[in-house]
Motif scaffolding. Structure first.
Motif, PDB file in Angstrom:
ATOM      1  N   GLY A  31     -18.689 -37.302 -56.209  1.00 32.95           N
ATOM      2  CA  GLY A  31     -18.622 -36.776 -57.567  1.00 32.95           C
ATOM      3  C   GLY A  31     -19.917 -36.175 -58.055  1.00 32.95           C
ATOM      4  O   GLY A  31     -19.966 -35.634 -59.149  1.00 32.95           O
ATOM      5  N   PHE A  58     -22.876 -33.911 -59.092  1.00 29.08           N
ATOM      6  CA  PHE A  58     -22.854 -32.498 -59.460  1.00 29.08           C
ATOM      7  C   PHE A  58     -24.243 -31.991 -59.813  1.00 29.08           C
ATOM      8  O   PHE A  58     -24.764 -31.082 -59.179  1.00 29.08           O
ATOM      9  N   SER A  61     -16.498 -30.100 -56.966  1.00 29.29           N
ATOM     10  CA  SER A  61     -16.526 -30.166 -58.428  1.00 29.29           C
ATOM     11  C   SER A  61     -17.046 -28.862 -59.031  1.00 29.29           C
ATOM     12  O   SER A  61     -16.629 -28.474 -60.113  1.00 29.29           O
ATOM     13  N   ALA A  65     -14.141 -26.525 -59.184  1.00 32.41           N
ATOM     14  CA  ALA A  65     -13.293 -26.843 -60.341  1.00 32.41           C
ATOM     15  C   ALA A  65     -13.863 -26.184 -61.588  1.00 32.41           C
ATOM     16  O   ALA A  65     -13.125 -25.614 -62.399  1.00 32.41           O
ATOM     17  N   MET A  66     -15.186 -26.227 -61.722  1.00 34.26           N
ATOM     18  CA  MET A  66     -15.815 -25.648 -62.899  1.00 34.26           C
ATOM     19  C   MET A  66     -15.701 -24.120 -62.895  1.00 34.26           C
ATOM     20  O   MET A  66     -15.465 -23.506 -63.941  1.00 34.26           O
ATOM     21  N   ALA A  69      -9.571 -31.181 -59.710  1.00 30.59           N
ATOM     22  CA  ALA A  69     -10.035 -32.387 -60.415  1.00 30.59           C
ATOM     23  C   ALA A  69      -9.135 -33.579 -60.108  1.00 30.59           C
ATOM     24  O   ALA A  69      -9.618 -34.693 -59.884  1.00 30.59           O
TER      25      ALA A  69
END
Lengths: 279, 285
Positions: free
Chosen positions: B218, B220, B238, B241-242, B257
């Protein structure tokens, strides 16, 4: 034979070379991966002299980021303290169905990575989100503004106070509080005069951890803040912005203030641990 | 007075003796509901809206697969490093007395105390071609920044304390008599470690490594500085995803996510299971 209480008392003589080797290795690796990166932050921040450092810190956008970060911490930490204490009281002092589940849910934010938290908040409050249309009708701005940053920070810091206070309250039991009750104390009196003095250092520590996290949070805030320069940029986001602008010294100057805060946090931790041991 | 004594039996019914049940229950439930559950529910509902077919399409698209593969591989490398380093540190900090031991112990908390963006910035600058580390490694043809190794280094920095801090208390509480017995029976130090010490710390060691792995997956803030974020190459899940969010592709973001959250929850369940096994074991000995 004397009981071995001193670390190292167990090592017999033939293992001394081995122990020196292991200590040396531990120190060397720690220096390379932790100590040098820590020192490097201050080194680079001050590389061009103190004048440039001050100029970087006093940059209006960086100052605004400092202010916003402090504001977010000032809002979230008191909420954390109140709710953390309420949850600890509830779980430590009462039995009810779903108690374990409640504790798991409170600790859930520790297992969800900040980016996912940010995505969740965007799917809830975003324009296409669950509550998005409703909020747009009421003209309430949550995302890309202070409320969103505060909410997502509350999410990532939710477990800290409860996690520090709860084990202590469970270990101490409720006899003292029950005694106060039979003597006619009100609920608030019991809490203030009996419970609080027993848990104060754990509470301080939990609050310190929560504020450190609130100040340093990056991933979750970067999703919901929109990183608007001079408006919704917190200090960690400002570091990324300066880095992307190739203003490396400026980025390190901003980073050094956060590093100082982290070191202060650790100092408080050491002090509090000493207190709880002497209590 | 007698009524109070009756209301405090030994077990089970102590629940409503102290005041504040309604207040604390109300506060806690509304907080947990609004701050934690509602946003997670939004993600789960979005996942249901996407449906399994579309979800599978998103997750198995080449770019997502590449991001997931990079994330898992780098997290695995970071965890392997931290397993070894954490074990070494826990051992050295509990077993030997030397000047600077407490300082070394305090250093283990730095990665938690330091904001991840700060760590990422410092590591990136150190390993870049003109940084202190990069300038040593560059002549040897090793580049760290913008490679999977950079990602793994950032991940291992932020998850350093997990193995150390879970193994350390177990090592401290270990009964020296058992080791002395083994030694008096002629066991070599290595045998003692393998047959006596490691079995005792193994559950805690696995718990620490599992949490470290989950945290690395997780991570970042520290990673995006050093990774360079090249699609298909050094883009972590991640971040993808952003990026999807910024493209207003909410389905894509939600699918990634959800996948990451599912993995995190499985790892959480695994570490809880290991922990309960550890406590049962601890209760016997």
């Amino acid at each position: 034979m004397k009981p071995a209480v001193v670390p190292g008392a167990l090592a017999p003589r033939e293992k001394q070379t081995a122990s020196r080797l292991l200590i040396g290795l531990a120190v060397a690796v720690t220096a390379v991966i932790i100590v040098v990166p820590l020192i490097y932050i201050f080194w680079r921040a001050l590389a061009d002299g103190f004048g440039v450092f001050a100029q970087n810190i006093l940059d209006p956008n960086t100052l605004h980021a400092v202010w916003l970060t402090a504001l977010v911490a000032l809002i979230t930490v008191p909420v954390n303290i109140v709710i953390g204490l309420a949850a600890a009281w509830l779980i430590a002092r009462f039995t009810f169905p779903g108690r374990k589940l409640l504790l798991t849910v409170i600790e859930l934010p520790f297992s969800i990575s900040p980016i996912i938290a940010g995505v969740c908040y965007l799917l809830l409050y975003g324009r296409q989100g669950l509550l998005g249309p409703m909020l747009a009708d009421a003209d309430i701005q949550i995302l890309f503004a202070l409320p969103g940053i505060v909410l997502v920070t509350l999410f990532v810091t939710a477990p800290f106070v409860t996690r520090e206070v709860l084990p202590l309250m469970q270990a101490q039991g409720s006899e003292q509080e029950q005694a106060a009750l039979t003597l006619g104390a009100s609920g608030f009196q019991i809490f203030r005069l009996v419970t609080l003095p027993n848990i104060r250092w754990a509470l301080v520590y939990g609050a310190v951890l929560a504020s450190a996290r609130a100040i340093g949070e990056f991933g979750a805030v970067s999703v919901v803040s929109g990183s608007i320069r001079g408006q919704t940029n917190t200090l960690p986001l400002q570091i990324e912005l300066l880095f992307n602008d190739l203003n490396i010294v400026g980025a390190f100057a901003a980073a050094s203030t956060l590093t100082l805060l982290a070191l202060v946090t650790m100092l408080i931790k050491t002090l509090v641990e000493g207190r709880t041991k002497s209590d | 007075m007698t009524s109070v004594a009756v209301a405090i039996p030994r077990s089970g019914r102590t629940r409503r003796v102290l005041p504040g049940f309604g207040l604390t229950m109300g506060l806690t439930l509304s907080y947990v509901g609004i701050i934690v559950l509602l946003p997670v529910l939004a993600l789960v509902l979005k996942g249901a809206e996407i449906g399994p077919v579309r979800y599978w399409e998103i997750v198995t698209s080449p770019r997502t697969l590449a991001a997931l593969r990079l994330t898992v591989t780098a997290a695995a490398i970071a965890t392997l490093f931290n397993a070894a380093y954490g074990l070494l540190m826990a051992w050295v900090l509990t077993r030997y007395c030397f000047p600077g031991r407490r300082l070394l112990d305090a250093m283990m908390d730095i990665p938690f105390a330091l904001p991840t963006a700060v760590a990422g910035l410092s590591l990136t600058a150190l390993f870049s071609a003109n940084g202190w580390y990069g300038s040593i490694l560059a002549p040897a043809g090793i580049s760290v920044v913008y490679t999977i190794w950079g990602v793994a280094i950032a991940m291992s920095f932020t998850s350093v304390p997990f193995v150390v801090r879970t193994v350390q208390p177990i090592l401290e509480d270990l009964d020296p008599a058992v080791e002395e017995a083994a030694r008096s029976l002629g066991a070599s130090p290595f045998t003692i470690f393998r047959r006596v010490i490691f079995p005792a710390i193994q559950p805690a060691f696995l718990v620490g490594a599992t949490i470290a792995f989950a945290r690395s997956l997780g991570e970042f803030g520290a990673v995006i500085f050093i990774a360079g974020n090249l699609p298909m190459k050094t883009e972590i899940a991640s971040l993808l995803a952003m990026i999807r969010l910024e493209e207003y592709d909410y389905n894509g973001a939600a699918a990634i996510a959800l996948t990451l959250m599912l993995i995190a929850l499985i790892l959480l369940a695994l570490s809880n299971w290991l922990q309960s096994r550890m406590q049962r074991k601890g209760g016997v000995t």
